[in-house]
Design an enzyme around this catalytic site. Structure first.
Site, short mmCIF file in Angstrom:
data_model
loop_
_atom_site.label_atom_id
_atom_site.label_comp_id
_atom_site.label_asym_id
_atom_site.label_seq_id
_atom_site.Cartn_x
_atom_site.Cartn_y
_atom_site.Cartn_z
N SER A 160 -17.24 79.90 88.65
CA SER A 160 -17.21 78.83 87.67
C SER A 160 -17.26 79.36 86.24
O SER A 160 -16.33 80.02 85.79
CB SER A 160 -18.36 77.86 87.95
OG SER A 160 -18.24 76.69 87.21
N ASP A 171 -8.09 88.36 79.74
CA ASP A 171 -6.77 87.93 79.27
C ASP A 171 -6.51 88.34 77.83
O ASP A 171 -5.37 88.65 77.45
CB ASP A 171 -6.63 86.41 79.40
CG ASP A 171 -6.47 85.98 80.85
OD1 ASP A 171 -6.26 86.86 81.70
OD2 ASP A 171 -6.54 84.78 81.13
N LYS A 185 -13.75 79.46 92.03
CA LYS A 185 -14.02 78.01 92.01
C LYS A 185 -12.82 77.28 91.40
O LYS A 185 -12.28 76.36 91.97
CB LYS A 185 -15.29 77.71 91.23
CG LYS A 185 -15.66 76.22 91.23
CD LYS A 185 -17.07 76.02 90.70
CE LYS A 185 -17.48 74.55 90.80
NZ LYS A 185 -16.98 73.73 89.72
#
Length: 229
Positions: A160, A171, A185
């Site tokens: 999560s 990223d 999740k």
């Protein structure tokens, strides 16, 4: 088990190998969980562990960063952010902790769902992580915290909000993610009111960092390191 604080209640249980039941008396209390732990591993290298994303976790982390940067003898050389076995927590906490290490124009996470209010884009800016506070606890952090070499530790118990942070830092090439595949999740939940206040339904929104984070997919570490048996 819920009742008044400091009230006592007896419980009976039996374990494998016991010849008779055991009786224990429990005292109800508010359990304070320390969601951020930190230390200097050695001069120049700071370690920060986030066990849950609670209401004040990001603020506590900011204080820990400031503390260790000040007590370090000489320049800081690297940062370790440990998110292993962190099941997640508050979404704005994930945005705030990401923002501590990212530039303010960086997209941390966006969500997609079947309703308009499920579609959000959250950036590393105060308006996306502060709740009821005008004081940005990240603004006084050392500038080096956004550029120092950084490693994020994850495993299958990272879920999560942990995946949001790890995914955003990965990223934006801000940190090297190390460990094993995260839980996956990939969604957040909100409550939809129905006919009456007693009738409620849950709906989900899919999480995305710079790329989709589908349920069950998880974050793939840049460097896979499995714990020794």
């Amino acid at each position: 088990m819920r009742w008044r604080q400091a009230s006592r209640r007896s419980r009976c249980f039996i374990r494998k190998g016991d010849t008779k039941p055991r009786v224990v008396t429990l005292t109800r209390a508010i359990i304070q969980i320390q969601s951020v732990k930190s230390k200097l591993l050695e001069p120049g290298y700071a370690y920060f562990r986030v066990t849950q994303f609670q209401e004040h976790s990001a603020e506590t982390l900011a204080k820990a960063i400031d503390k260790h940067f000040k007590e370090n003898q000489g320049p800081m050389k690297g940062i370790i952010l440990d998110l292993r076995n962190d099941p997640g927590g508050l979404l704005n906490g994930a945005v705030a902790i990401s923002a501590a290490f990212l530039p303010s124009d960086a997209l941390v996470v966006y969500t997609e769902g079947r309703t308009e209010d499920a579609k959000m884009k959250l950036y590393a800016r105060p308006e996306y992580y502060l709740r009821g506070s005008k004081d940005d606890y990240l603004k006084k952090l050392p500038k080096e915290v956004k550029t120092l070499p950084m490693v994020v530790l994850v495993n299958s118990g990272s879920a999560s909000a942990s995946e949001i942070v790890a995914g955003a830092l990965q990223d934006h090439k801000r940190a090297v993610v190390m460990g094993t595949q995260t839980f996956g999740k990939g969604s957040v939940q909100t409550i939809l009111p129905l006919a009456t206040h007693r009738d409620q339904a849950h709906h989900g929104a899919l999480l995305h960092a710079q790329r989709p984070l589908d349920p069950g997919q998880g974050i793939t570490p840049d460097i896979v390191v499995k714990r020794r048996p």
